[in-house]
Design an enzyme around this catalytic site. Structure first.
Site, mmCIF file in Angstrom:
data_model
loop_
_atom_site.group_PDB
_atom_site.id
_atom_site.type_symbol
_atom_site.label_atom_id
_atom_site.label_comp_id
_atom_site.label_asym_id
_atom_site.label_seq_id
_atom_site.Cartn_x
_atom_site.Cartn_y
_atom_site.Cartn_z
ATOM 1 N N THR A 1 0.744 -1.150 -0.105
ATOM 2 C CA THR A 1 -0.050 -0.005 0.099
ATOM 3 C C THR A 1 0.897 1.157 -0.001
ATOM 4 O OG1 THR A 1 -2.057 -1.080 1.140
ATOM 5 C CG2 THR A 1 -1.721 1.291 1.379
ATOM 6 N N CYS B 1 -9.033 -6.226 2.762
ATOM 7 C CA CYS B 1 -8.880 -4.654 2.903
ATOM 8 C C CYS B 1 -10.041 -3.912 2.914
ATOM 9 C CB CYS B 1 -8.012 -3.969 1.950
ATOM 10 S SG CYS B 1 -6.260 -4.838 1.936
#
Lengths: 387, 387
Positions: free
Chosen positions: B72, B325
């Site tokens: 990320t 996520c």
């Protein structure tokens, strides 16, 4: 050979209890805490236990803790997050000239993005004058960022006084507490801060993890965008072993803080007094009393701090010339220049930062060897008048 | 009870050799790699060995690897770093509607900051048309960001074709390769990418570490500002244990890749064929052949994927409805909607992602139990016409 580690401001050995807490989460408890099946649930609960341990050590609520990859990310998040999250026209930040690079470099970067930054001066011992903070606040000010204690010279800032001023002015206060959590009583409410950065590896926890405390109600943009982790405030799969280790380290810091300070203070003072007595032309950098309980920073005229450190290294003593983060730089320390030390004497400074494993014998060993090293180096220095 | 882990796209168990490589750096090798004394030197060298292991697995040079806190952060860095580092007027980015949130959310955020984003559509199997990329490039375009393979449906994009177009146009290409490194042959030069994101915990490495590959000469702003680590491109004390584990995981991925793919492909195909044969009204999501060797994503009409997963969990099978996520979100998957699946059927999808420890017996167990679970749930579903 003897090995004496005196660079705890750079990083600390991981506490054995922290290591033991982490290992199951590296080995077998590998699930993604955001998943829905049962093995993930247990891991999610362990993460939340850690969050509570971290919050408890800071006098905060667990919802106010955002786990980050460390103190540097926390500082970046606080500053960018407040500036980008502020209404139009709130584009000014006040900080100090002796902040860690993790704050200063973000400020420089935000200047390039069009924001305004005021860098407050400090006095000869590294103290910020709260009145200077008050005078610098304008209607455009969004944030004041002042470190709790300096990583090089150990000076502790009057955060309580500064927070009275920022609260009165309706301006957020961010505090980089990377050096103080575990060393001082860091309570977010007593300090009156809105945002506070913590790094695990500075307090016997693992590297690669830290947190940003964000007081409830603080307007803050996300910094790392993506998945919904950390209540959408910090995306990315949670660093579970790191979080578990950090929680344990914070719990230990809370429980052992007094004991650690009582152990460190006499050692620190013995080392300071011993060096200044035994080494001529040596001077303490920073404040004599408003000082981290483990920080000793001394400048030695006529010689280079780096040569001293390399010679101490041969003797099994690990010390540093200042921040590890800028060790590759040839520039003199911005902190020492800010307190009025000349570039030459800044280069002649050495930082010793003590930790829980250090003993009085360690200090004796340094006090025995350091004067010899300094004398030897001075004998070779063209600058030394006694040569 | 039996435990069958089929959510390797969410996270993978840490490889035993990775764990063993990391532990000394958690326990005793704690020094800060940026320090100048000898114990730090050894750690610095270990970090550089890892960097080489990572680079070798990608066909890159070690200087082109920036360690990050994970995939990320790497995605955030690539996108913000290119956009902020581009000259005035270069304010456009092209991406796809099926990217991971780590790309999409950054793009949304950058739109708020005044940048322009084009979100390309994909076909019913999740493929991007390279011609659409070509048509969308304007003189203002700074970056194209297309994932190598999708994390939900496993579709592999024609990156080589896209990179020919971006190179011709003088536009940077970023690829999120979080799902493919270790699964496919990911060579930055064969692919022709300028930036590429990797996450360790998706390839039997630890959580909290990853990297951004940055082709030499690429103009990229820093994302996390501060100390001089990573050649001033990523500040913050290095996550040494994470880096060591990541290096080992990348070395193993390089050495074992073929063997892993040969193990996984038949299992994947057995699972796909078995489900489609045994469960009526079930359909494969994604491409039948341009597909990750470990990805099975199936939609089951009339029922909820979440109920299926919970029932499988009781039977010791860990599977997921999609990205971990966004597991807390009630929205249907943006990926499935993008390939034309209806919101109801998107909610009825389950992802099984296989790993190196899975066996043929695991697949048999799923094929034995899944049809029973689906039948039971359908029997209770008001939507099911056969009820």
């Amino acid at each position: 050979m003897r090995f004496i580690y005196l660079d705890h401001a750079a990083t600390t050995p991981t506490h054995p209890e922290v290591v033991e807490a982490m290992i199951p989460y590296i080995r077998e408890k590998f699930g993604n805490p955001s998943s829905i099946y049962s093995i993930a649930k247990e891991i999610r609960e362990a993460v939340e236990t850690s969050r509570k341990q971290v919050a408890d050590a800071l006098g905060a609520n667990p919802e106010e803790i955002i786990f980050t990859s460390g103190g540097t990310e926390a500082d970046n998040h606080a500053i960018e997050g407040v500036l980008y999250g502020s209404p139009q026209g709130k584009d000014h930040i006040i900080t100090t000239s002796i902040e860690h690079h993790a704050v200063l470099e973000v400020c420089h970067y935000m200047e390039k993005r069009g924001f305004k930054v005021t860098y407050l001066r400090v006095d000869g011992e590294g103290l910020v004058d709260p009145e200077e903070v008050r005078k610098s606040i304008t209607p455009r000010t969004a944030l004041v960022s002042v470190m709790h204690a300096n990583n090089e010279i150990g000076t502790i800032q009057p955060i309580e006084e500064i927070s009275k001023i920022t609260r009165e002015a309706g301006v957020y206060l961010h505090v980089d507490a990377v050096q103080t959590v575990g060393a001082l009583d860091v309570d977010v409410n007593n300090l009156g801060v809105d945002l506070l950065s913590v790094s695990a590896h500075k307090l016997y926890g693992p590297k690669g993890i830290g947190c940003l405390y964000v007081r409830k109600g603080t307007k803050l943009d996300s910094f790392i965008h993506g998945g919904a982790q950390e209540r959408k405030r910090r995306a990315g799969t949670e660093n579970v072993p790191g979080i578990i280790g950090f929680g344990k380290a914070m719990e230990l810091a809370r429980l052992e803080r007094k004991e650690r300070a009582e152990h460190l203070l006499p050692l620190r003072d013995k080392l300071i007094t011993g060096i200044l007595e035994r080494v001529p032309d040596s001077f303490l950098n920073g404040h004599p009393t408003l000082r981290l309980p483990n920080n000793v920073n001394v400048r030695f005229k006529y010689i280079e701090g780096e040569s001293i450190c390399l010679n101490l290294d041969f003797l099994g003593i690990a010390a540093s010339t200042g921040s590890a983060c800028s060790s590759e730089s040839l520039e003199p320390s911005h902190v020492l220049l800010s307190i009025g030390v000349s570039p030459e004497e800044a280069h002649g400074s050495v930082r010793f930062t003590l930790g829980r494993d250090n003993s009085e014998e360690d200090i004796d060993y340094v006090l025995e060897n350091l004067p010899v090293v300094v004398e030897k180096l001075r004998a070779m220095s063209p600058l030394y008048p006694g040569r």
